[in-house]
Design a protein around this motif. Structure first.
Motif: not given
Length: 443
Positions: A169-186, A191-193, A319-327
């Motif tokens: 994680t420290i040496w191989v994986i590149p750093s990148q600013p976080a992206i808001r993406h409803r299909d990946a993030n809960a 989630i409540i919906e 736009g709800a895939k990330g939340s559905a996958m979180g559940i």
């Protein structure tokens, strides 16, 4: 992508390696009972289920890599505690800490950060393949390591893998600013919906049950194999061909379900295969019986593992895939916890035969529930760049495009989420429509 997939796989390998050996080698631990050994097998699922969505939200605030590194350190500490414990309570604590290093959601979010839209599905698929591969390798590698050094060696190896993950994680994986993406993030409001989405619950109950079964059967199967005459050091040689053949048998059915749009039929067939395997386990006595029923069971299990998340992604709203996958993922880990706790208790109170019959009955009950569910439309999620000039009329025009079932514009992300039929949808036509409302925006 290779480094991220390996990071995920190594962690899952550490969680799964004890499944085929804990009920055998754990009997030497002070205070061990079938109930407590079952709890030790499944308790990682409880902490994982409780913490994975909060860990994903934390990664949005402080960054992906700090959460991943912190989770791997917690995982390593849990592995060390389990490796150095001579009593069952220390192992339970160590397993709970292993699950507490809940980095799955942060890794999936980092995949989104590091990949372009057109490559993201391939990236997610590689992560999914690494999970399946790590599970298969764990069932083969666990008995082999246990033969060399017992549970202590398995837990020590997982600690080393976790430290290796920190270095990657420290040496191989590149750093990148976080992206808001409803299909990946809960997202908590979504989630409540989605918790109220009745169409989703048969699938989340399904993955809960599948992982309950997976941990519960390994409460009993290692002991049954020993009674059938197979030494613990030889269990790997049974699991290896069974897993390889069951995977090969699964592939044509997955292709059939997607090409012919017969996903519900394939999932129902998988449930029937799993239930049959469980019922036959209650009567198995000879070694060849166990080879046959495990091949049957893993065939159905692999089908279910591949089909249920695909079904869920098809029915999740735009736009709800990330939340559905979180559940979905949380229910998966709750299932693992329940399988360990319930399996150990039933084994101690009623024996292995009743355990297998009871689990088979649960599968039949779930299949009856699923039979009342509509087959999924074969839709895929698409995310397009937004345009500050967009208004409701543009969304209406997008929804009128061939193959588009649903459209959602999120100004905070400046992105449009669609649910579309891949056979009919034209990506270029949709982009032309969006760009015609203002200056051109790239993805």
């Amino acid at each position: 992508m290779i480094s991220l997939a390996s990071l995920y796989a190594l962690r899952m390998l550490g969680l799964f390696m004890v499944l085929p050996v804990l009920m055998l080698d754990g009997q030497d631990l002070a205070g061990a009972t079938p109930e407590l050994l079952g709890l030790a097998m499944g308790v990682y699922g409880l902490t994982q289920a409780l913490l994975q969505i909060p860990a994903g939200a934390l990664s949005d605030r402080i960054g992906r890599k700090p959460v991943i590194i912190g989770g791997l350190i917690i995982f390593a500490i849990g592995s060390v505690i389990a490796a150095t414990s001579d009593n069952i309570y220390g192992v339970i604590l160590g397993r709970a800490l292993q699950g507490g290093g809940a980095i799955a959601s942060a890794i999936m979010a980092l995949v989104t950060d590091l990949t372009r839209e057109e490559h993201r599905m391939k990236a997610m698929a590689s992560i999914g393949a690494s999970i399946g591969l790590s599970f298969s390798v764990a069932l083969v590698l666990g008995p082999w390591l246990a033969a060399l050094g017992g549970l202590q060696l398995i837990f020590a190896a997982t600690a080393v893998l976790a430290v290796g993950g920190v270095l990657v994680t420290i040496w191989v994986i590149p750093s990148q600013p976080a992206i808001r993406h409803r299909d990946a993030n809960a997202v908590v409001p979504v989630i409540i919906e989605q918790l109220k989405n009745r169409e989703m619950w048969p699938l989340t109950l399904g993955v809960f049950l599948v992982h309950l079964l997976m941990v519960a059967i390994f409460v009993a199967i290692p002991l049954q194999l020993v009674e059938a005459g197979l030494e613990p050091t030889q269990h790997s040689w049974l699991y290896l061909p069974v897993l390889v053949i069951s995977f090969v048998l699964m592939v044509p059915f997955i292709i059939f379900s997607e090409k012919r749009k017969k996903m519900k039929s394939v999932v129902m067939a998988a449930a029937a295969v799993i239930a049959t395997g469980l019922f036959l386990m209650s009567m198995a006595s000879q070694l060849w019986h166990w080879v046959a029923v495990l091949l049957l069971y893993f065939w159905g299990f692999n089908l279910m593992e591949a089909s249920l998340p695909s079904w869920l992604s098809k029915i999740a709203p735009a736009g709800a895939k990330g939340s559905a996958m979180g559940i979905y993922s949380s229910m998966q880990f709750f299932g693992a916890f329940s399988g360990g706790a319930l399996g150990g208790w039933i084994l101690a109170q009623y024996g292995a035969a009743i355990l297998f019959v009871g689990l088979g009955a649960l599968v039949v009950l779930w299949a009856l529930i699923l039979s009342q569910t509509n087959a999924p439309r074969h839709l895929v999620s698409v995310r397009l760049p937004g345009n500050r000039h967009l208004d409701d009329s543009v969304l209406t025009e997008l929804e009128a495009q061939p193959g588009v079932a649903e459209a959602l514009y999120l100004p905070a992300e400046n992105a449009i989420y669609l649910k579309v039929s891949a056979d009919e949808f034209s990506h270029d036509d949709a982009l032309t429509l969006i760009e015609s409302t203002g200056e051109k925006h790239g993805s």
